[in-house]
Design a protein around this motif. Structure first.
Motif, PDB file in Angstrom:
ATOM      1  N   GLN A 151       0.824  -1.213   0.000  1.00  0.00           N
ATOM      2  CA  GLN A 151       0.000   0.000   0.000  1.00  0.00           C
ATOM      3  C   GLN A 151       0.860   1.265   0.000  1.00  0.00           C
ATOM      4  O   GLN A 151       0.495   2.273  -0.614  1.00  0.00           O
ATOM      5  N   SER A 152       1.998   1.229   0.682  1.00  0.00           N
ATOM      6  CA  SER A 152       2.881   2.399   0.702  1.00  0.00           C
ATOM      7  C   SER A 152       3.484   2.656  -0.667  1.00  0.00           C
ATOM      8  O   SER A 152       3.521   3.801  -1.147  1.00  0.00           O
ATOM      9  N   ALA A 153       3.968   1.601  -1.300  1.00  0.00           N
ATOM     10  CA  ALA A 153       4.548   1.758  -2.637  1.00  0.00           C
ATOM     11  C   ALA A 153       3.485   2.172  -3.648  1.00  0.00           C
ATOM     12  O   ALA A 153       3.754   2.958  -4.567  1.00  0.00           O
ATOM     13  N   LEU A 154       2.280   1.646  -3.482  1.00  0.00           N
ATOM     14  CA  LEU A 154       1.207   1.894  -4.433  1.00  0.00           C
ATOM     15  C   LEU A 154       0.892   3.377  -4.571  1.00  0.00           C
ATOM     16  O   LEU A 154       0.836   3.923  -5.678  1.00  0.00           O
ATOM     17  N   LEU A 155       0.686   4.057  -3.443  1.00  0.00           N
ATOM     18  CA  LEU A 155       0.298   5.460  -3.517  1.00  0.00           C
ATOM     19  C   LEU A 155       1.405   6.303  -4.138  1.00  0.00           C
ATOM     20  O   LEU A 155       1.138   7.154  -4.991  1.00  0.00           O
ATOM     21  N   ALA A 156       2.629   6.079  -3.720  1.00  0.00           N
ATOM     22  CA  ALA A 156       3.732   6.863  -4.269  1.00  0.00           C
ATOM     23  C   ALA A 156       3.868   6.633  -5.770  1.00  0.00           C
ATOM     24  O   ALA A 156       4.107   7.576  -6.540  1.00  0.00           O
ATOM     25  N   ASN A 157       3.679   5.409  -6.189  1.00  0.00           N
ATOM     26  CA  ASN A 157       3.778   5.071  -7.615  1.00  0.00           C
ATOM     27  C   ASN A 157       2.708   5.820  -8.413  1.00  0.00           C
ATOM     28  O   ASN A 157       2.998   6.486  -9.407  1.00  0.00           O
ATOM     29  N   ILE A 158       1.471   5.730  -7.961  1.00  0.00           N
ATOM     30  CA  ILE A 158       0.368   6.354  -8.697  1.00  0.00           C
ATOM     31  C   ILE A 158       0.482   7.874  -8.690  1.00  0.00           C
ATOM     32  O   ILE A 158       0.329   8.535  -9.722  1.00  0.00           O
ATOM     33  N   TRP A 159       0.767   8.445  -7.535  1.00  0.00           N
ATOM     34  CA  TRP A 159       0.807   9.903  -7.450  1.00  0.00           C
ATOM     35  C   TRP A 159       2.009  10.499  -8.189  1.00  0.00           C
ATOM     36  O   TRP A 159       1.939  11.636  -8.648  1.00  0.00           O
ATOM     37  N   THR A 160       3.076   9.730  -8.323  1.00  0.00           N
ATOM     38  CA  THR A 160       4.185  10.205  -9.162  1.00  0.00           C
ATOM     39  C   THR A 160       3.687  10.441 -10.587  1.00  0.00           C
ATOM     40  O   THR A 160       4.010  11.454 -11.213  1.00  0.00           O
ATOM     41  N   GLY A 161       2.868   9.530 -11.063  1.00  0.00           N
ATOM     42  CA  GLY A 161       2.325   9.664 -12.407  1.00  0.00           C
ATOM     43  C   GLY A 161       1.309  10.769 -12.545  1.00  0.00           C
ATOM     44  O   GLY A 161       0.911  11.119 -13.660  1.00  0.00           O
ATOM     45  N   LEU A 162       0.864  11.328 -11.416  1.00  0.00           N
ATOM     46  CA  LEU A 162      -0.111  12.419 -11.433  1.00  0.00           C
ATOM     47  C   LEU A 162       0.526  13.750 -11.058  1.00  0.00           C
ATOM     48  O   LEU A 162      -0.177  14.715 -10.773  1.00  0.00           O
ATOM     49  N   GLY A 163       1.859  13.783 -11.049  1.00  0.00           N
ATOM     50  CA  GLY A 163       2.560  15.051 -10.876  1.00  0.00           C
ATOM     51  C   GLY A 163       3.048  15.369  -9.488  1.00  0.00           C
ATOM     52  O   GLY A 163       3.669  16.420  -9.275  1.00  0.00           O
ATOM     53  N   ALA A 164       2.800  14.494  -8.507  1.00  0.00           N
ATOM     54  CA  ALA A 164       3.277  14.752  -7.154  1.00  0.00           C
ATOM     55  C   ALA A 164       4.757  14.407  -7.036  1.00  0.00           C
ATOM     56  O   ALA A 164       5.283  13.564  -7.770  1.00  0.00           O
ATOM     57  N   GLU A 165       5.426  15.058  -6.096  1.00  0.00           N
ATOM     58  CA  GLU A 165       6.804  14.698  -5.741  1.00  0.00           C
ATOM     59  C   GLU A 165       6.724  13.654  -4.639  1.00  0.00           C
ATOM     60  O   GLU A 165       6.228  13.929  -3.546  1.00  0.00           O
ATOM     61  N   THR A 166       7.174  12.439  -4.914  1.00  0.00           N
ATOM     62  CA  THR A 166       6.983  11.345  -3.964  1.00  0.00           C
ATOM     63  C   THR A 166       8.303  10.670  -3.600  1.00  0.00           C
ATOM     64  O   THR A 166       9.273  10.709  -4.358  1.00  0.00           O
ATOM     65  N   ARG A 167       8.280  10.041  -2.442  1.00  0.00           N
ATOM     66  CA  ARG A 167       9.421   9.276  -1.942  1.00  0.00           C
ATOM     67  C   ARG A 167       8.885   8.103  -1.143  1.00  0.00           C
ATOM     68  O   ARG A 167       7.912   8.260  -0.390  1.00  0.00           O
ATOM     69  N   VAL A 168       9.480   6.940  -1.294  1.00  0.00           N
ATOM     70  CA  VAL A 168       9.120   5.747  -0.521  1.00  0.00           C
ATOM     71  C   VAL A 168      10.314   5.355   0.335  1.00  0.00           C
ATOM     72  O   VAL A 168      11.432   5.248  -0.171  1.00  0.00           O
ATOM     73  N   VAL A 169      10.073   5.140   1.625  1.00  0.00           N
ATOM     74  CA  VAL A 169      11.127   4.696   2.540  1.00  0.00           C
ATOM     75  C   VAL A 169      10.655   3.439   3.249  1.00  0.00           C
ATOM     76  O   VAL A 169       9.549   3.405   3.796  1.00  0.00           O
TER      77      VAL A 169
END
Length: 270
Positions: free
Chosen positions: A224-242
């Protein structure tokens, strides 16, 4: 293939001495509030219902801004009094920290809880000037990420103050919960599960998101953590997964209390 979805989202049975953690959190939180050096405004009203209250902890001197931490518990457990000690890290670095609570399921549905957190954000922003950083754990991760979704109505001036969102072991796609025993209390239907899933929503422009999860958590929380960052990256957000080494669902949030921890630094880097 997952066949037991209730077990996939169960944490306590898979954590050594897992059932002891809530009492430990409550004791640490109470001890923190009792400290003579802690400046706090407790039980600020954030709505008409008795549970709609927040605690605000203030640093020495002028505040650099406001951190708002939203607790988890699958929307059906806990409240602000379990988490006060987590304010210690940001406070030491000059940030005010607010910890709101919300009406728990089944008395409130998740959509209503989203609205309660939006109202609390609006209320608490009046108390402290400057940038706002949002952090949430588990269900709280869903709630803070909802605050930067386009369909959640916040005044433009308030939304512009939100600099960073940190979702710690957050739940970002609620549809799998329809298959769990949790839903006997949550009462989600497919429409609400879709509407309240940040992973199925669009972030507002300029969103900065960090998802943080322990490496020994249940696989669904890592996904679930990777999922949101992955999707929102494609929608223009600046994301990071730790992925935090050796951390499980109940101790992954603990380093917020340490101003020098990677978790606290990641939050405040926003």
């Amino acid at each position: 293939m997952i066949t037991d979805w209730t077990d996939a989202y169960a944490n306590t049975p898979h954590i050594p001495d897992g059932a002891a953690f809530p009492a430990r959190w409550a004791a640490e939180a109470a001890a923190f509030r009792a400290r003579s050096d802690v400046v706090a405004r407790l039980d600020l009203a954030c709505g008409a219902a008795a549970r709609l209250r927040a605690d605000l902890f203030l640093p020495e001197g002028p505040s650099r801004g406001l951190v708002i931490f939203v607790h988890g518990g699958f929307w059906m457990q806990f409240g602000k009094d379990w988490w006060s000690h987590l304010a210690a890290g940001p406070l030491a670095r000059g940030w005010a920290v607010a910890i709101p609570q919300y009406v728990l399921a089944p008395a409130a549905r998740i959509g209503a809880i989203t609205g309660q957190i939006a109202a609390a954000l609006h209320r608490l922003a009046e108390e402290v000037a400057g940038p706002i950083l949002l952090a949430g754990h588990s269900a709280g991760g869903q709630l803070v990420t909802r605050m930067v979704c386009r369909d959640v109505a916040l005044p433009d001036r308030l939304r512009a103050r939100i600099r960073h969102v940190l979702s710690i072991s957050g739940l970002h796609d609620l549809r799998p919960l329809l298959r769990t025993d949790l839903n006997a209390t949550l009462r989600l239907d497919p429409a609400e599960a879709r509407a309240e899933s940040p992973a199925l929503a669009e972030p507002v422009p300029g969103t900065r998101l960090t998802t943080w999860v322990g490496t020994v958590e249940r696989p669904e929380f890592i996904r679930q953590s990777a999922l949101l960052a992955n999707i929102w990256t494609g929608l223009g957000a600046e994301t990071r997964v730790v992925e935090a080494p050796g951390r499980h669902h109940f101790d992954v949030v603990a380093p917020l209390a340490d101003p020098d921890s990677p978790l606290c630094r990641a939050l405040l880097s926003g």
